[in-house]
Structure formats: C-alpha cells, structure tokens
Design a protein around this motif. Structure first.
Motif, PDB file in Angstrom:
ATOM      1  N   THR A  46       0.549  -0.609  -0.287  1.00 45.01           N
ATOM      2  CA  THR A  46       0.044   0.328  -0.309  1.00 45.01           C
ATOM      3  C   THR A  46       1.160   1.178   0.289  1.00 45.01           C
ATOM      4  O   THR A  46       1.809   1.707   1.000  1.00 45.01           O
ATOM      5  N   ARG A  47       0.418   1.971  -0.794  1.00 54.12           N
ATOM      6  CA  ARG A  47       1.386   3.656  -1.175  1.00 54.12           C
ATOM      7  C   ARG A  47       0.998   4.002  -0.179  1.00 54.12           C
ATOM      8  O   ARG A  47       0.272   3.990   1.488  1.00 54.12           O
ATOM      9  N   PRO A  48       1.815   5.080  -0.030  1.00 55.08           N
ATOM     10  CA  PRO A  48       1.695   6.644   1.758  1.00 55.08           C
ATOM     11  C   PRO A  48       0.308   7.445   1.152  1.00 55.08           C
ATOM     12  O   PRO A  48       0.376   7.177  -0.532  1.00 55.08           O
ATOM     13  N   GLU A  49      -0.029   7.357   2.207  1.00 53.95           N
ATOM     14  CA  GLU A  49      -1.776   8.421   1.882  1.00 53.95           C
ATOM     15  C   GLU A  49      -1.699   9.281   0.416  1.00 53.95           C
ATOM     16  O   GLU A  49      -1.658  10.261  -0.163  1.00 53.95           O
ATOM     17  N   LYS A  50      -0.673  10.138   0.753  1.00 60.98           N
ATOM     18  CA  LYS A  50       0.247  11.216   0.597  1.00 60.98           C
ATOM     19  C   LYS A  50       1.099  11.367  -0.854  1.00 60.98           C
ATOM     20  O   LYS A  50       1.601  10.166  -1.120  1.00 60.98           O
ATOM     21  N   GLY A  51       0.623  12.241  -1.694  1.00 60.09           N
ATOM     22  CA  GLY A  51       1.510  12.054  -2.379  1.00 60.09           C
ATOM     23  C   GLY A  51       1.138  11.534  -3.986  1.00 60.09           C
ATOM     24  O   GLY A  51      -0.474  11.153  -4.170  1.00 60.09           O
ATOM     25  N   LEU A  52       1.595  10.806  -4.995  1.00 62.46           N
ATOM     26  CA  LEU A  52       0.902  10.210  -6.359  1.00 62.46           C
ATOM     27  C   LEU A  52       0.427   8.583  -5.953  1.00 62.46           C
ATOM     28  O   LEU A  52       1.144   7.891  -5.596  1.00 62.46           O
ATOM     29  N   LEU A  53      -0.611   8.820  -6.239  1.00 67.35           N
ATOM     30  CA  LEU A  53      -1.463   7.117  -6.251  1.00 67.35           C
ATOM     31  C   LEU A  53      -1.471   6.401  -5.097  1.00 67.35           C
ATOM     32  O   LEU A  53      -1.230   5.907  -4.048  1.00 67.35           O
ATOM     33  N   GLY A  54      -1.531   7.704  -3.809  1.00 68.58           N
ATOM     34  CA  GLY A  54      -1.682   7.783  -2.630  1.00 68.58           C
ATOM     35  C   GLY A  54      -3.141   6.780  -2.533  1.00 68.58           C
ATOM     36  O   GLY A  54      -4.040   6.859  -2.465  1.00 68.58           O
ATOM     37  N   GLY A  55      -2.419   5.688  -0.996  1.00 63.13           N
ATOM     38  CA  GLY A  55      -3.438   4.357  -0.685  1.00 63.13           C
ATOM     39  C   GLY A  55      -3.675   3.947  -1.478  1.00 63.13           C
ATOM     40  O   GLY A  55      -3.985   2.596  -1.115  1.00 63.13           O
ATOM     41  N   MET A  56      -3.016   3.785  -2.663  1.00 65.85           N
ATOM     42  CA  MET A  56      -3.426   2.512  -3.189  1.00 65.85           C
ATOM     43  C   MET A  56      -2.555   1.375  -3.259  1.00 65.85           C
ATOM     44  O   MET A  56      -0.969   1.752  -3.629  1.00 65.85           O
ATOM     45  N   LEU A  57      -2.885   0.550  -4.161  1.00 63.69           N
ATOM     46  CA  LEU A  57      -2.297  -0.445  -3.991  1.00 63.69           C
ATOM     47  C   LEU A  57      -0.730  -0.192  -5.441  1.00 63.69           C
ATOM     48  O   LEU A  57      -0.953   0.441  -5.814  1.00 63.69           O
ATOM     49  N   GLY A  58       0.376  -0.988  -4.945  1.00 63.64           N
ATOM     50  CA  GLY A  58       1.337  -0.901  -5.928  1.00 63.64           C
ATOM     51  C   GLY A  58       2.300  -2.131  -5.982  1.00 63.64           C
ATOM     52  O   GLY A  58       2.016  -2.672  -5.079  1.00 63.64           O
ATOM     53  N   LEU A  59       3.847  -1.602  -6.827  1.00 60.08           N
ATOM     54  CA  LEU A  59       4.194  -2.378  -7.309  1.00 60.08           C
ATOM     55  C   LEU A  59       5.614  -2.032  -6.278  1.00 60.08           C
ATOM     56  O   LEU A  59       5.310  -0.636  -5.937  1.00 60.08           O
ATOM     57  N   PRO A  60       6.159  -2.772  -5.121  1.00 55.22           N
ATOM     58  CA  PRO A  60       7.755  -2.842  -4.561  1.00 55.22           C
ATOM     59  C   PRO A  60       8.758  -1.088  -5.752  1.00 55.22           C
ATOM     60  O   PRO A  60       8.274  -1.817  -7.255  1.00 55.22           O
ATOM     61  N   THR A  61       8.963  -0.266  -5.027  1.00 53.47           N
ATOM     62  CA  THR A  61       9.134   0.505  -6.544  1.00 53.47           C
ATOM     63  C   THR A  61      10.537   1.601  -6.232  1.00 53.47           C
ATOM     64  O   THR A  61      10.277   1.783  -4.713  1.00 53.47           O
ATOM     65  N   SER A  62      11.146   2.026  -6.868  1.00 56.56           N
ATOM     66  CA  SER A  62      11.790   2.926  -6.479  1.00 56.56           C
ATOM     67  C   SER A  62      10.922   4.538  -6.873  1.00 56.56           C
ATOM     68  O   SER A  62      10.595   4.818  -7.416  1.00 56.56           O
ATOM     69  N   ASP A  63      12.248   5.740  -5.906  1.00 58.88           N
ATOM     70  CA  ASP A  63      11.298   6.272  -6.502  1.00 58.88           C
ATOM     71  C   ASP A  63      11.177   7.080  -7.612  1.00 58.88           C
ATOM     72  O   ASP A  63      11.774   6.502  -8.154  1.00 58.88           O
TER      73      ASP A  63
END
Length: 349
Positions: free
Chosen positions: A256-273
């Motif tokens: 789960t991506r951080p609430e703030k920022g792009l795609l916040g609160g969404m599921l995501g793949l592990p990623t670099s900045d």
C-alpha cells in the motif's frame, strides 16, 4: 466581426429546443421530461467525469452503482475496495474525497444529499463545479455550472480574446448571464452536450449548431481559435523502476502506497522513487533479478518511463501477496502495465 452582442434569450430558447431533440442518452441522466436523476448518481458521475471522458467513465459508473447502489452503501465500503474499483480513473485523491463525502452524507445528512448549492459545497471534497452541477441537475436549482465544455462555448459565442486561464472569471460571468429559474438542470446539460458533440475543441460542427447565428467566434471565420490558449510548457519526463516479485504459488508482491503523494493509498508494486533523470534505485530484496524492459505512462503533469525488474522469491511478511490476475485488476494502470510487461512465460510459467 460584427459590433453586436449575442442574443441571450434567443440562444436559450434555441439551445433548449435542440436539447429536447438531441440530448445524449447517458446512464446517469434522466430522459428529457422524466423525473430528475437521483442525486447520488449525478454526484458520482460528475466526480468521475472531472478528468476523463464519457466512454471511459461509463463502465466505472455501472460498476460502482451495481456494487454500491446508494450513497450509504458506498459510505460503508472499505477504503481499499473503493480504491481498487477506482483504479484506472486517475487522481486517486478524488477517490478518497468520494468516500469522505459519502460518509458525510450518510452520517450527517441521513443518507440524503442536501438540495442547495451552498450546502453541497460544504460537503468534503465537493468543489464549486460539482456543487453547482448537482444542485442544478438533481434539484433543478438555478446554478451556474461551468466546466471545460461551457468555457469553450462561451469563449466562442462571445469571441473572448483573453487567453485561458486568465479568461476564466470572464467566461464564468458570461455563462451566468444565461442562468435562470427556467429549466436550469436542462440548461446546464444542454450546454454540456453542445460543447461535447457540436462545439468540439477541434473541428467544431458549426453547420449543425443551433446557435451559430449568434456566435461571434464563428463570425471571425476561425471559431476553433477560441478559447485562446497560451502554449503549454513541455511535460517533464520522469523515470523509475518497478520490481515484480513472484513466489512459487504464482502470487505477486504488492504494498500500500503512502496516503499522501501520487497514487496515495493505492496498492502498488515495490518501486524506486520517480524522478527526472536516472532514478536512484535499489532492489527491495536480494534475488536473481531479470530485466523485463520498460513501460511508458502519461500522468497529467509528467510522463514516466518505468523500468521493470522481475524475480522469483520466497514469500515473506514484508509484502501482501496476491494472485497475479487479482493483482492486475486491483493495481493502478501504470503498475498493471508493469505487471503485464513482466508476464513472460519463463517467469510465470
């Protein structure tokens, strides 16, 4: 260009008559002359349509109203469920605002949307446009509903030379000249339909326009020049790396991506900045990583090249593990693209 002003009353009467005959059939819209659309459906459609097209939004609208038929049903939904259902519509902050508004209507208004523009504007996540649209379309209140279609129609009708965005206050004022207590909901939708089907951004169909005789932009000989726009700066290009980890049960690691920022609160793949230039990337775990190429994605304010690295690993507790197809359906589009890119038979087979 003739030194005259468009005839407001004539435009209203002609455009409403045109709307009676040519109104678009939309899943969230009541037929002309039928009872007003339920406010929940108007509100939901307007939020969805803020950053996408009718064809793209329509299946999402059907899915939401089937899964959550009322605003109270939506209010009771889990955040993750709504975020997953929203994937592909972009601007995920709007999905969070959607839930906040639904919960306010359910909890503070007994599941009934307030029927005035001012009260609607007080709801969380409801801006001036949405409040005006719901008040007008759902409750037939005289409200000045101004979206991009309406701005374009006004800019052409009055041949407004001031470039957007500086022209927006004037375009709103001009649109307000047409707002009356006579069929305000139909009027708002008529303007939207005119902009969407006739007064299009490119190649306007002036020959079929019911108010062409009153259009000062057409009188200039180049109506498509309006609204006048200043050339946009080039969209910056970012880069990043997505990591697709697969375990022996053909499950993919998501987080789960951080609430703030792009795609916040969404599921995501592990990623670099993600950054302009080469990303600073470090693999999340030690593994035999394979380069699966890259995917391209365009956001509103930047484009992205996302390199995709894949590896087979043993599942651990640092991630949530989902079956590949379930993950593909739940992930935002950019990560679904990366997952598809990694779906080579030698990795998943």
């Amino acid at each position: 260009m003739p030194d005259v002003s468009p005839d407001i009353d004539l435009i209203r009467s002609r455009l409403l008559a045109w709307y009676d005959a040519h109104a678009r059939s939309l899943p969230w819209r009541a037929a002309v002359g039928a009872p007003r659309t339920e406010p929940y459906r108007v509100w939901l459609s307007e939020v969805m349509l803020q950053q996408t097209t009718v064809p793209h939004a329509t299946p999402y609208f059907h899915a939401f109203t089937t899964r959550w038929p009322t605003v109270s049903d939506l209010a009771a939904a889990e955040d993750a469920e709504v975020m997953g259902a929203w994937a592909g519509l972009g601007y995920y902050a709007r999905a969070r605002n959607l839930l906040a508004c639904a919960r306010a209507v359910a909890g503070e208004h007994g599941g009934v949307f307030p029927d005035t523009e001012a009260a609607l504007l007080a709801l969380p996540g409801v801006g001036a446009y949405t409040a005006a649209a719901v008040a007008s379309i759902a409750f037939d209140r005289a409200a000045n509903v101004v979206d991009g279609n309406v701005e374009r129609v006004m800019a052409r009708l009055f041949a407004v030379e001031t470039p957007v965005p500086a022209a927006r206050p004037e375009l709103r004022r001009l649109a307000g000249l047409f707002v009356t207590d006579e069929r305000p909901g139909d009027w708002a939708q008529a303007l939207m339909d005119l902009g969407a089907t006739v007064c299009r951004p490119k190649s306007p169909s002036c020959g079929t326009c019911p108010v062409a005789s009153e259009c000062l932009g057409l009188a200039t000989g180049d109506p498509a020049r309006f609204p006048v726009k200043i050339k946009k700066a080039d969209r910056p290009h970012w880069r990043g790396v997505a990591y697709v980890l697969i375990d022996d049960q053909r499950r993919v690691a998501v987080e789960t991506r951080p609430e703030k920022g792009l795609l916040g609160g969404m599921l995501g793949l592990p990623t670099s900045d993600w950054a302009i230039g080469e990303p600073v990337a470090a693999a999340p775990v030690e593994a035999d990583w394979r380069d699966a190429g890259a995917v391209e994605h365009v956001f509103t304010h930047f484009s992205l090249t996302l390199a995709v690295m894949t590896a087979r690993v043993d599942a651990d507790g640092d991630y949530r593990w989902m079956p590949i197809e379930a993950a593909r359906a739940a992930l935002p589009t950019v990560f679904a693209k990366a997952l598809d890119r990694a779906s080579a038979p030698d990795l998943f087979g």
